[in-house]
Write a protein that holds these residues in place. Structure first.
Motif, PDB file in Angstrom:
ATOM      1  N   GLU A  77      13.159 -30.135 -12.704  1.00 40.82           N
ATOM      2  CA  GLU A  77      14.416 -30.904 -12.675  1.00 40.82           C
ATOM      3  C   GLU A  77      14.402 -31.924 -11.538  1.00 40.82           C
ATOM      4  O   GLU A  77      14.798 -33.076 -11.707  1.00 40.82           O
ATOM      5  N   GLN A  78      13.915 -31.479 -10.379  1.00 42.92           N
ATOM      6  CA  GLN A  78      13.842 -32.395  -9.229  1.00 42.92           C
ATOM      7  C   GLN A  78      12.895 -33.568  -9.525  1.00 42.92           C
ATOM      8  O   GLN A  78      13.100 -34.672  -9.039  1.00 42.92           O
ATOM      9  N   THR A  79      11.877 -33.299 -10.316  1.00 39.43           N
ATOM     10  CA  THR A  79      10.933 -34.366 -10.684  1.00 39.43           C
ATOM     11  C   THR A  79      11.616 -35.341 -11.652  1.00 39.43           C
ATOM     12  O   THR A  79      11.434 -36.556 -11.559  1.00 39.43           O
ATOM     13  N   GLN A  80      12.409 -34.795 -12.560  1.00 40.60           N
ATOM     14  CA  GLN A  80      13.144 -35.685 -13.478  1.00 40.60           C
ATOM     15  C   GLN A  80      14.113 -36.583 -12.699  1.00 40.60           C
ATOM     16  O   GLN A  80      14.304 -37.737 -13.039  1.00 40.60           O
ATOM     17  N   PHE A  81      14.692 -36.024 -11.625  1.00 44.24           N
ATOM     18  CA  PHE A  81      15.639 -36.809 -10.816  1.00 44.24           C
ATOM     19  C   PHE A  81      14.945 -37.781  -9.870  1.00 44.24           C
ATOM     20  O   PHE A  81      15.592 -38.612  -9.252  1.00 44.24           O
ATOM     21  N   ILE A  84      11.160 -35.334  -6.446  1.00 44.93           N
ATOM     22  CA  ILE A  84       9.730 -35.005  -6.326  1.00 44.93           C
ATOM     23  C   ILE A  84       8.983 -36.036  -7.178  1.00 44.93           C
ATOM     24  O   ILE A  84       9.408 -36.329  -8.306  1.00 44.93           O
ATOM     25  N   ASP A  85       7.876 -36.574  -6.655  1.00 41.53           N
ATOM     26  CA  ASP A  85       7.159 -37.624  -7.404  1.00 41.53           C
ATOM     27  C   ASP A  85       6.170 -37.053  -8.421  1.00 41.53           C
ATOM     28  O   ASP A  85       6.102 -37.507  -9.564  1.00 41.53           O
ATOM     29  N   LEU A  86       5.369 -36.086  -7.956  1.00 38.77           N
ATOM     30  CA  LEU A  86       4.326 -35.504  -8.823  1.00 38.77           C
ATOM     31  C   LEU A  86       4.543 -33.995  -8.899  1.00 38.77           C
ATOM     32  O   LEU A  86       5.033 -33.389  -7.946  1.00 38.77           O
ATOM     33  N   ASN A  87       4.120 -33.398 -10.008  1.00 33.24           N
ATOM     34  CA  ASN A  87       4.296 -31.961 -10.130  1.00 33.24           C
ATOM     35  C   ASN A  87       3.185 -31.386 -10.998  1.00 33.24           C
ATOM     36  O   ASN A  87       2.909 -31.907 -12.082  1.00 33.24           O
ATOM     37  N   ARG A  88       2.582 -30.323 -10.528  1.00 34.73           N
ATOM     38  CA  ARG A  88       1.549 -29.630 -11.304  1.00 34.73           C
ATOM     39  C   ARG A  88       2.156 -28.319 -11.758  1.00 34.73           C
ATOM     40  O   ARG A  88       2.502 -27.481 -10.944  1.00 34.73           O
ATOM     41  N   ILE A 128       0.812 -35.136 -26.759  1.00 33.00           N
ATOM     42  CA  ILE A 128       1.642 -34.208 -25.963  1.00 33.00           C
ATOM     43  C   ILE A 128       1.999 -34.852 -24.615  1.00 33.00           C
ATOM     44  O   ILE A 128       3.144 -34.773 -24.168  1.00 33.00           O
ATOM     45  N   LEU A 129       1.052 -35.546 -24.010  1.00 30.93           N
ATOM     46  CA  LEU A 129       1.369 -36.232 -22.738  1.00 30.93           C
ATOM     47  C   LEU A 129       2.480 -37.270 -22.961  1.00 30.93           C
ATOM     48  O   LEU A 129       3.400 -37.386 -22.147  1.00 30.93           O
ATOM     49  N   ALA A 130       2.392 -37.993 -24.080  1.00 28.76           N
ATOM     50  CA  ALA A 130       3.396 -39.036 -24.363  1.00 28.76           C
ATOM     51  C   ALA A 130       4.781 -38.435 -24.603  1.00 28.76           C
ATOM     52  O   ALA A 130       5.802 -39.103 -24.376  1.00 28.76           O
ATOM     53  N   ALA A 131       4.831 -37.182 -25.053  1.00 28.90           N
ATOM     54  CA  ALA A 131       6.124 -36.551 -25.375  1.00 28.90           C
ATOM     55  C   ALA A 131       6.972 -36.277 -24.118  1.00 28.90           C
ATOM     56  O   ALA A 131       8.152 -35.946 -24.220  1.00 28.90           O
ATOM     57  N   PHE A 132       6.367 -36.429 -22.928  1.00 30.08           N
ATOM     58  CA  PHE A 132       7.130 -36.195 -21.694  1.00 30.08           C
ATOM     59  C   PHE A 132       8.061 -37.362 -21.369  1.00 30.08           C
ATOM     60  O   PHE A 132       9.093 -37.199 -20.734  1.00 30.08           O
ATOM     61  N   GLU A 133       7.671 -38.566 -21.813  1.00 25.64           N
ATOM     62  CA  GLU A 133       8.384 -39.781 -21.364  1.00 25.64           C
ATOM     63  C   GLU A 133       9.880 -39.805 -21.693  1.00 25.64           C
ATOM     64  O   GLU A 133      10.688 -40.152 -20.829  1.00 25.64           O
ATOM     65  N   PRO A 134      10.282 -39.423 -22.918  1.00 24.81           N
ATOM     66  CA  PRO A 134      11.736 -39.413 -23.182  1.00 24.81           C
ATOM     67  C   PRO A 134      12.500 -38.432 -22.284  1.00 24.81           C
ATOM     68  O   PRO A 134      13.729 -38.436 -22.272  1.00 24.81           O
ATOM     69  N   HIS A 135      11.776 -37.601 -21.556  1.00 26.26           N
ATOM     70  CA  HIS A 135      12.425 -36.622 -20.660  1.00 26.26           C
ATOM     71  C   HIS A 135      12.280 -37.036 -19.193  1.00 26.26           C
ATOM     72  O   HIS A 135      12.256 -36.194 -18.292  1.00 26.26           O
ATOM     73  N   LYS A 242       9.430 -40.249 -13.845  1.00 34.50           N
ATOM     74  CA  LYS A 242       9.492 -41.608 -14.404  1.00 34.50           C
ATOM     75  C   LYS A 242      10.189 -42.545 -13.411  1.00 34.50           C
ATOM     76  O   LYS A 242       9.855 -43.727 -13.328  1.00 34.50           O
ATOM     77  N   LYS A 243      11.135 -41.975 -12.658  1.00 37.51           N
ATOM     78  CA  LYS A 243      11.836 -42.790 -11.638  1.00 37.51           C
ATOM     79  C   LYS A 243      10.838 -43.307 -10.600  1.00 37.51           C
ATOM     80  O   LYS A 243      10.872 -44.472 -10.219  1.00 37.51           O
ATOM     81  N   SER A 244       9.937 -42.443 -10.139  1.00 37.55           N
ATOM     82  CA  SER A 244       8.928 -42.860  -9.152  1.00 37.55           C
ATOM     83  C   SER A 244       7.928 -43.812  -9.797  1.00 37.55           C
ATOM     84  O   SER A 244       7.497 -44.797  -9.194  1.00 37.55           O
ATOM     85  N   TRP A 245       7.559 -43.505 -11.029  1.00 38.52           N
ATOM     86  CA  TRP A 245       6.590 -44.319 -11.795  1.00 38.52           C
ATOM     87  C   TRP A 245       7.089 -45.751 -11.952  1.00 38.52           C
ATOM     88  O   TRP A 245       6.354 -46.709 -11.764  1.00 38.52           O
ATOM     89  N   ASP A 246       8.364 -45.884 -12.302  1.00 40.76           N
ATOM     90  CA  ASP A 246       8.933 -47.213 -12.550  1.00 40.76           C
ATOM     91  C   ASP A 246       8.991 -48.076 -11.288  1.00 40.76           C
ATOM     92  O   ASP A 246       9.146 -49.297 -11.381  1.00 40.76           O
TER      93      ASP A 246
END
Ligand code: GTR
Length: 326
Positions: A77-81, A84-88, A128-135, A242-246
């Protein structure tokens, strides 16, 4: 402490901060539940090293290991917000939010780790990797998670009958709750960090995981019966907010993607070494490993799980393509 000493310490700290800031223009904070030295932690550190070299210190990665940034579900959740920038993380905690992640999380979907690599390194992995983007997440790469098996504190499990009525912790995923139900046991979803004490106090009888996690978490100390039923070969994933990515330029984004991909072979090598070392360590510490187990009844028992989760045409097609992959 003297004023002079306090002052010089403050100056030193300031100097250290300046060095980091000067060396790295952007530092991406990365989360991992595992301790220092674990293959996933080392692989993301390697990714950071590559990135720092290739961008000449413009982009760096700092790995916060041992769940310093929180347990997996919260850290996602923190990564979505964008906190956190990266998460494994494992694919398991995504099962309830991204349906594509359910497919490689199905019990016995992969015939072997090689089969898993062939699938995840190809177009299905990319989907499957692409399916993360809408989230609000960017899927960067898959890592190994070996195969997961049941372990418990009470008795050796030699067949499905021995599992009846027992309580096992699973990751927070409905699919895994049903998977445990399908073999006649009861599942308790809970964060990884609570498993040790829950086994110790008898809240649960055991859990399920791969050799390196069984070892590094210390679970082998409280649950010495490990049964190699290998019900899951669930890949792990490196994601970015995605916030960090953008906020990154297209060149920086490409550099991040490439460094993540390049960390995969490093991770696979470290993983193989750690699996062997962890197995040897837990055996030496007295873990009783049940290797002689017929997997056929386990595989058959999972049919209702497939029937419940593989319902859309999209997922049915993915399962068929995985089964057809050599
Ligand atoms: C480990 C995996 C972690 C986490 C953990 C768990 O094998 O690497 O990401 O998912 O299992 O069971 O929670």
């Amino acid at each position: 402490m003297s004023v002079y000493k306090t002052l010089s310490l403050a100056l030193l700290a300031g100097a250290a901060m300046m060095t980091t800031a000067q060396a790295c223009e952007i530092t991406l904070r990365s989360s991992d539940t595992h301790p220092e030295g674990y293959p996933t932690v080392a692989a993301v550190e390697e990714m950071g090293k590559l990135l720092e070299e290739r961008t000449k210190g413009h982009l760096c990665v700092e790995v916060f290991h041992s769940a310093q940034l929180g347990e997996e579900k919260d850290s996602i959740e923190q990564t979505q917000f964008g906190v956190i920038d990266l998460n494994r993380v494992s694919l398991g905690p995504f099962n309830n939010i991204i349906e594509e992640t359910q497919v490689p999380s199905l019990p016995y979907i992969f015939r072997s780790v090689d089969h898993m690599h062939h699938v995840m390194d190809g177009p299905i992995g990319d989907e499957i990797l692409a399916a993360f983007e809408p989230h609000d997440l960017i899927g960067l790469a898959f890592y190994d998670g070996g195969s997961r098996s049941f372990y418990n504190s009470d008795h050796p499990i030699k067949s499905m009958d021995d599992l009846k009525g027992m309580k096992f912790r699973v990751m927070q995923s409905d699919l895994f709750v049903d998977m445990v139900g399908a073999v006649g046991a009861n599942a308790t979803p809970m964060p990884y960090g609570e498993v040790y004490s829950s086994i110790q106090t008898g809240v649960i009888d055991g859990a399920e995981n791969n050799w390196p996690s069984y070892e590094s978490s210390g679970h082998f100390e409280v649950a010495k019966y490990y049964t190699l039923d290998q019900h899951l070969i669930v890949p792990e994933v490196l994601i970015m907010s995605k916030k960090s990515w953008d906020k990154l330029s297209p060149e920086d984004q490409a550099a991040v993607r490439q460094a993540a991909k390049d960390s995969v072979p490093v991770m696979r090598k470290l993983w193989q070494e750690r699996e062997a070392a962890s197995e040897a360590k837990v055996r030496a510490a007295g873990a009783q490993v049940i290797t002689d187990i017929d997997k056929t009844p386990f595989i058959d028992a999972m049919k209702p799980v497939y029937a419940k989760y593989v319902t859309s045409d999209k997922l049915k097609d993915m399962v068929a393509r995985i089964q057809a992959t050599q």
